[in-house]
Write a protein that holds these residues in place. Structure first.
Motif, PDB file in Angstrom:
ATOM      1  N   LYS A   1      84.416  14.839  12.006  1.00 31.00           N
ATOM      2  CA  LYS A   1      83.839  15.453  10.806  1.00 31.00           C
ATOM      3  C   LYS A   1      82.319  15.490  10.826  1.00 31.00           C
ATOM      4  CE  LYS A   1      87.700  14.129   7.869  1.00 31.00           C
ATOM      5  NZ  LYS A   1      88.130  13.303   6.730  1.00 31.00           N
ATOM      6  N   ALA A   2      81.670  14.582  11.533  1.00 38.25           N
ATOM      7  CA  ALA A   2      80.211  14.481  11.530  1.00 38.25           C
ATOM      8  C   ALA A   2      79.581  15.625  12.329  1.00 38.25           C
ATOM      9  CB  ALA A   2      79.764  13.143  12.105  1.00 38.25           C
ATOM     10  N   ALA A   3      78.587  16.273  11.727  1.00 34.43           N
ATOM     11  CA  ALA A   3      77.826  17.317  12.411  1.00 34.43           C
ATOM     12  C   ALA A   3      76.523  16.756  12.976  1.00 34.43           C
ATOM     13  CB  ALA A   3      77.520  18.457  11.448  1.00 34.43           C
ATOM     14  N   LEU A   4      76.045  15.656  12.399  1.00 40.60           N
ATOM     15  CA  LEU A   4      74.792  15.026  12.822  1.00 40.60           C
ATOM     16  C   LEU A   4      74.784  13.595  12.309  1.00 40.60           C
ATOM     17  CD1 LEU A   4      71.880  15.328  14.036  1.00 40.60           C
ATOM     18  CD2 LEU A   4      71.155  16.010  11.740  1.00 40.60           C
ATOM     19  N   VAL A   5      74.308  12.674  13.132  1.00 39.06           N
ATOM     20  CA  VAL A   5      74.132  11.280  12.719  1.00 39.06           C
ATOM     21  C   VAL A   5      72.641  10.981  12.716  1.00 39.06           C
ATOM     22  CG1 VAL A   5      74.545   8.862  13.347  1.00 39.06           C
ATOM     23  CG2 VAL A   5      76.384  10.539  13.562  1.00 39.06           C
TER      24      VAL A   5
ATOM     25  N   LYS B   1      77.306   7.368   4.385  1.00 40.05           N
ATOM     26  CA  LYS B   1      76.324   6.315   4.649  1.00 40.05           C
ATOM     27  C   LYS B   1      77.015   5.006   5.007  1.00 40.05           C
ATOM     28  CE  LYS B   1      75.875   5.650  -0.286  1.00 40.05           C
ATOM     29  NZ  LYS B   1      76.458   6.740  -0.981  1.00 40.05           N
ATOM     30  N   GLY B   2      76.347   4.241   5.851  1.00 43.68           N
ATOM     31  CA  GLY B   2      76.891   2.964   6.290  1.00 43.68           C
ATOM     32  C   GLY B   2      77.535   3.070   7.655  1.00 43.68           C
ATOM     33  N   PHE B   3      77.361   2.026   8.461  1.00 40.88           N
ATOM     34  CA  PHE B   3      77.791   2.062   9.858  1.00 40.88           C
ATOM     35  C   PHE B   3      79.267   2.408  10.019  1.00 40.88           C
ATOM     36  CE2 PHE B   3      79.192   0.530  13.904  1.00 40.88           C
ATOM     37  CZ  PHE B   3      78.155   0.839  14.764  1.00 40.88           C
ATOM     38  N   ASP B   4      80.145   1.671   9.350  1.00 43.89           N
ATOM     39  CA  ASP B   4      81.591   1.873   9.539  1.00 43.89           C
ATOM     40  C   ASP B   4      82.047   3.259   9.093  1.00 43.89           C
ATOM     41  OD1 ASP B   4      81.860  -0.657  10.619  1.00 43.89           O
ATOM     42  OD2 ASP B   4      82.397  -1.577   8.694  1.00 43.89           O
ATOM     43  N   ALA B   5      81.561   3.700   7.948  1.00 42.42           N
ATOM     44  CA  ALA B   5      81.937   5.024   7.432  1.00 42.42           C
ATOM     45  C   ALA B   5      81.419   6.138   8.336  1.00 42.42           C
ATOM     46  CB  ALA B   5      81.421   5.207   6.013  1.00 42.42           C
ATOM     47  N   VAL B   6      80.199   5.983   8.836  1.00 41.59           N
ATOM     48  CA  VAL B   6      79.631   6.988   9.742  1.00 41.59           C
ATOM     49  C   VAL B   6      80.405   7.011  11.048  1.00 41.59           C
ATOM     50  CG1 VAL B   6      77.590   7.573  11.120  1.00 41.59           C
ATOM     51  CG2 VAL B   6      77.333   6.979   8.705  1.00 41.59           C
TER      52      VAL B   6
ATOM     53  N   VAL C   1      72.148   3.983   8.485  1.00 41.90           N
ATOM     54  CA  VAL C   1      72.929   4.933   9.277  1.00 41.90           C
ATOM     55  C   VAL C   1      73.584   5.953   8.354  1.00 41.90           C
ATOM     56  CG1 VAL C   1      74.777   5.170  10.975  1.00 41.90           C
ATOM     57  CG2 VAL C   1      73.400   3.102  10.966  1.00 41.90           C
ATOM     58  N   TYR C   2      73.410   7.229   8.686  1.00 42.97           N
ATOM     59  CA  TYR C   2      73.949   8.323   7.867  1.00 42.97           C
ATOM     60  C   TYR C   2      74.591   9.364   8.771  1.00 42.97           C
ATOM     61  CZ  TYR C   2      70.739   6.496   4.351  1.00 42.97           C
ATOM     62  OH  TYR C   2      70.084   5.679   3.464  1.00 42.97           O
ATOM     63  N   SER C   3      75.572  10.080   8.240  1.00 43.35           N
ATOM     64  CA  SER C   3      76.078  11.264   8.933  1.00 43.35           C
ATOM     65  C   SER C   3      76.169  12.403   7.935  1.00 43.35           C
ATOM     66  CB  SER C   3      77.440  11.015   9.603  1.00 43.35           C
ATOM     67  OG  SER C   3      78.447  10.795   8.659  1.00 43.35           O
ATOM     68  N   ILE C   4      75.970  13.595   8.452  1.00 46.13           N
ATOM     69  CA  ILE C   4      76.049  14.815   7.649  1.00 46.13           C
ATOM     70  C   ILE C   4      77.290  15.558   8.106  1.00 46.13           C
ATOM     71  CG2 ILE C   4      74.887  16.968   7.043  1.00 46.13           C
ATOM     72  CD1 ILE C   4      72.244  15.471   7.707  1.00 46.13           C
ATOM     73  N   LEU C   5      78.117  15.951   7.147  1.00 48.66           N
ATOM     74  CA  LEU C   5      79.415  16.534   7.460  1.00 48.66           C
ATOM     75  C   LEU C   5      79.425  18.061   7.503  1.00 48.66           C
ATOM     76  CD1 LEU C   5      81.692  14.231   5.265  1.00 48.66           C
ATOM     77  CD2 LEU C   5      80.894  13.867   7.609  1.00 48.66           C
ATOM     78  N   ASP C   6      78.323  18.691   7.189  1.00 41.64           N
ATOM     79  CA  ASP C   6      78.256  20.152   7.161  1.00 41.64           C
ATOM     80  C   ASP C   6      77.252  20.634   8.199  1.00 41.64           C
ATOM     81  OD1 ASP C   6      78.795  22.759   5.464  1.00 41.64           O
ATOM     82  OD2 ASP C   6      76.628  22.654   5.803  1.00 41.64           O
ATOM     83  N   GLU C   7      77.647  21.568   9.039  1.00 41.66           N
ATOM     84  CA  GLU C   7      76.779  22.047  10.121  1.00 41.66           C
ATOM     85  C   GLU C   7      75.502  22.711   9.597  1.00 41.66           C
ATOM     86  OE1 GLU C   7      75.450  22.022  13.737  1.00 41.66           O
ATOM     87  OE2 GLU C   7      77.511  21.347  13.426  1.00 41.66           O
TER      88      GLU C   7
END
Length: 107
Positions: free
Chosen positions: A35-39, A22-27, A83-89
Motif C-alpha cells: 500500500k505504501a507509495a513512499l516512506v 505513522k509509526g514503525f510497525d504500521a509503516v 517514520v511515515y508512509s504515504i499511501l497515495d502515489e
C-alpha cells in the motif's frame, strides 16, 4: 525554510485525506502489504530505526529522509514519530517535489 513549510503542508494534506501512516510497525505493514507509495524518515530518527526501515523498504518502495525533525512533525501527530508512509502515489509525488527542491537548493 520555505520548502520545509510546504512539505509540512503536503504531509498535513496526506493526513487529512487519510493517506498518512505513522509509526514503525504500521509503516512496515503498509510496505509489506504493497500500500505504501513512499516512506519518509524524520531527520532525527535513530540510526537503528533508519537501518531497519531502509532494509524493510528495499525492493518495495522508496525510503527517503526528510529535513523535518520529530518535534517539527508533532503538529501532525501530536507526539514524536519518526517514520511515515504515504499511501497515495499523487500525494507521494507532491512530497517528493518538496524533498527534491530542498536537496537542489542546498547543493
Amino acid at each position: 525554510m520555505e520548502h520545509k513549510q510546504k512539505l509540512l503542508a503536503a504531509l498535513s494534506l496526506c493526513r487529512k485525506a487519510g493517506k498518512l501512516v505513522k509509526g514503525f510497525d504500521a509503516v512496515q505493514e503498509s510496505v509489506f502489504s504493497g500500500k505504501a507509495a513512499l516512506v519518509l524518515l524524520a531527520q532525527d530518527v535513530s540510526e537503528g530505526t533508519e537501518k531497519r526501515m531502509r532494509r524493510a523498504c528495499q525492493d518495495f518502495v522508496d525510503c527517503v529522509g526528510m529535513p523535518l525533525t520529530q518535534l517539527e512533525l508533532c503538529c501532525l501527530t501530536y507526539k514524536k514519530v519518526g517514520v511515515y508512509s504515504i499511501l497515495d502515489e499523487n500525494l507521494a509525488n507532491l512530497c517528493r517535489q518538496y524533498l527534491t527542491d530542498e536537496k537542489e537548493e542546498t547543493e
